[in-house]
Design an enzyme around this catalytic site. Sequence first.
Site, mmCIF file in Angstrom:
data_model
loop_
_atom_site.group_PDB
_atom_site.id
_atom_site.type_symbol
_atom_site.label_atom_id
_atom_site.label_comp_id
_atom_site.label_asym_id
_atom_site.label_seq_id
_atom_site.Cartn_x
_atom_site.Cartn_y
_atom_site.Cartn_z
ATOM 1 N N LYS A 30 0.812 -1.211 0.000
ATOM 2 C CA LYS A 30 0.000 0.000 0.000
ATOM 3 C C LYS A 30 0.854 1.275 0.000
ATOM 4 O O LYS A 30 0.619 2.169 -0.802
ATOM 5 C CB LYS A 30 -0.841 -0.053 1.280
ATOM 6 C CG LYS A 30 -2.009 0.853 1.360
ATOM 7 C CD LYS A 30 -2.977 0.347 2.439
ATOM 8 C CE LYS A 30 -2.321 0.012 3.768
ATOM 9 N NZ LYS A 30 -1.967 1.190 4.575
ATOM 10 N N ARG A 105 -9.134 3.496 9.107
ATOM 11 C CA ARG A 105 -8.761 2.140 9.524
ATOM 12 C C ARG A 105 -9.836 1.509 10.396
ATOM 13 O O ARG A 105 -9.693 0.355 10.786
ATOM 14 C CB ARG A 105 -7.483 2.175 10.373
ATOM 15 C CG ARG A 105 -6.200 2.303 9.609
ATOM 16 C CD ARG A 105 -5.285 1.191 9.513
ATOM 17 N NE ARG A 105 -4.026 1.073 10.165
ATOM 18 C CZ ARG A 105 -2.863 1.607 9.779
ATOM 19 N NH1 ARG A 105 -2.805 2.488 8.835
ATOM 20 N NH2 ARG A 105 -1.763 1.258 10.367
ATOM 21 N N ARG A 143 10.644 -7.991 7.341
ATOM 22 C CA ARG A 143 10.628 -6.530 7.310
ATOM 23 C C ARG A 143 11.315 -5.862 8.497
ATOM 24 O O ARG A 143 12.249 -5.086 8.338
ATOM 25 C CB ARG A 143 9.185 -6.040 7.211
ATOM 26 C CG ARG A 143 9.109 -4.614 6.760
ATOM 27 C CD ARG A 143 7.699 -4.117 6.959
ATOM 28 N NE ARG A 143 7.016 -3.892 5.699
ATOM 29 C CZ ARG A 143 5.782 -3.385 5.652
ATOM 30 N NH1 ARG A 143 5.133 -3.124 6.759
ATOM 31 N NH2 ARG A 143 5.201 -3.172 4.498
ATOM 32 N N ARG A 145 10.486 -3.500 10.929
ATOM 33 C CA ARG A 145 10.509 -2.073 11.240
ATOM 34 C C ARG A 145 10.317 -1.899 12.743
ATOM 35 O O ARG A 145 9.827 -2.794 13.417
ATOM 36 C CB ARG A 145 9.373 -1.381 10.484
ATOM 37 C CG ARG A 145 9.593 0.097 10.314
ATOM 38 C CD ARG A 145 8.456 0.682 9.515
ATOM 39 N NE ARG A 145 7.174 0.413 10.158
ATOM 40 C CZ ARG A 145 6.028 0.464 9.519
ATOM 41 N NH1 ARG A 145 5.986 0.723 8.251
ATOM 42 N NH2 ARG A 145 4.905 0.242 10.165
ATOM 43 N N ARG A 156 -0.890 -8.133 14.149
ATOM 44 C CA ARG A 156 -1.150 -6.972 13.283
ATOM 45 C C ARG A 156 -2.177 -7.325 12.217
ATOM 46 O O ARG A 156 -3.102 -6.563 11.946
ATOM 47 C CB ARG A 156 0.142 -6.534 12.573
ATOM 48 C CG ARG A 156 1.036 -5.660 13.402
ATOM 49 C CD ARG A 156 2.346 -5.416 12.693
ATOM 50 N NE ARG A 156 2.223 -4.516 11.556
ATOM 51 C CZ ARG A 156 2.393 -3.201 11.640
ATOM 52 N NH1 ARG A 156 2.663 -2.642 12.785
ATOM 53 N NH2 ARG A 156 2.275 -2.433 10.577
HETATM 54 P P1 AMP Z 1 1.392 2.435 9.477
HETATM 55 O O1 AMP Z 1 2.713 3.030 9.148
HETATM 56 O O2 AMP Z 1 0.325 2.828 8.533
HETATM 57 O O3 AMP Z 1 1.465 0.943 9.699
HETATM 58 O O4 AMP Z 1 0.965 3.055 10.886
HETATM 59 C C1 AMP Z 1 1.802 2.924 12.013
HETATM 60 C C2 AMP Z 1 0.988 3.033 13.284
HETATM 61 O O5 AMP Z 1 0.307 4.289 13.324
HETATM 62 C C3 AMP Z 1 -0.102 2.003 13.438
HETATM 63 O O6 AMP Z 1 0.383 0.799 13.995
HETATM 64 C C4 AMP Z 1 -1.059 2.697 14.391
HETATM 65 O O7 AMP Z 1 -0.567 2.651 15.713
HETATM 66 C C5 AMP Z 1 -0.972 4.132 13.920
HETATM 67 N N1 AMP Z 1 -2.005 4.475 12.912
HETATM 68 C C6 AMP Z 1 -1.795 4.839 11.608
HETATM 69 N N2 AMP Z 1 -2.945 5.098 10.980
HETATM 70 C C7 AMP Z 1 -3.924 4.885 11.906
HETATM 71 C C8 AMP Z 1 -5.345 4.967 11.873
HETATM 72 N N3 AMP Z 1 -6.010 5.324 10.757
HETATM 73 N N4 AMP Z 1 -6.018 4.680 13.009
HETATM 74 C C9 AMP Z 1 -5.379 4.342 14.145
HETATM 75 N N5 AMP Z 1 -4.060 4.226 14.237
HETATM 76 C C10 AMP Z 1 -3.313 4.506 13.129
#
Ligand code: AMP
Length: 201
Positions: A30, A105, A143, A145, A156
Site C-alpha cells: 500500500k 482504519r 521486514r 521495522r 497486526r
Molecule cells: P502504518 O505506518 O500505517 O502501519 O501506521 C503505524 C501506526 O500508526 C499504526 O500501527 C497505528 O498505531 C498508527 N495508525 C496509523 N494510521 C492509523 C489509523 N487510521 N487509526 C489508528 N491508528 C493509526
Amino acid sequence: MVDARPLPAPDSVPQRRLRVIFLGPAGAGKGTQAARLSELLGVPRISTGDMLREALRQGTPLGKAAEPYLEKGTLVPDHLLVNMITDRVKDPDCARGYILDGFPRTLPQAEALEELAGPVAREFVVLNLEVPRDELLRRLSGRGREDDKDLPVEKRLQEYEDRTTPLVEFYKHRGMLRRVNGFRPMDEVSAELKAIVEGRG
Ligand code: AMP
C-alpha cells in the site's frame, strides 16, 4: 473531416479533485503504491503512520497522546486520527486532491470521513489491495521495522482483520470499492491502480 471547433480554454474545464482511499493490510504494498500514484497524479500522499511517527519525533501533543499506541503497534484512538486528517486535508497542497494511505482504519473513522467530505463523499475512489495471507506473512517476516517488533505480525494482521476489513463492506455497500490484486509484479499493480483512478479501469 477535421473538427475546427476551438478547444475549451483550460480554466473552463472543470478540474476533478482526485480523492483516493487505500485499503490493505501491512505487507500489501500500500505505501509503495500510494507513493507511486501520488507522483504520477501530482497529488499528495497522506500517510497517517508517517504523520504520527513525525508527531512523536517532534514531541507534539498529538505525538505524546499517540505514543503508547505507536509503541505497542495498536491503533491510535479514532478522535486523534479524525482531527489530524480534518486539518491535513485543508492544506493548500490538497486542493487538487489527495491519497489517503492508512486512513480510515476503523468504521468510526470512515463515518467521520464521510461526514467531513459531505456531498462529495461518494466521489472517493476506494482501492482495496488484496494479497493472500501466506504471502503477507512471508513479506512481513522479513521486514523488521521498529513498530513491528512489539506486536507480532500475526496480531497486526488480526487487528486489520477485526477492525479494518468491515470497511470493505462499508464501501462495497456504497458502490465505491475497487478490488485490486496486489499479488503481482509491482509495475502491473501500479498500472492498474492508475487506470482505475483515471477512470479507465
Ligand atoms: P502504518 O505506518 O500505517 O502501519 O501506521 C503505524 C501506526 O500508526 C499504526 O500501527 C497505528 O498505531 C498508527 N495508525 C496509523 N494510521 C492509523 C489509523 N487510521 N487509526 C489508528 N491508528 C493509526
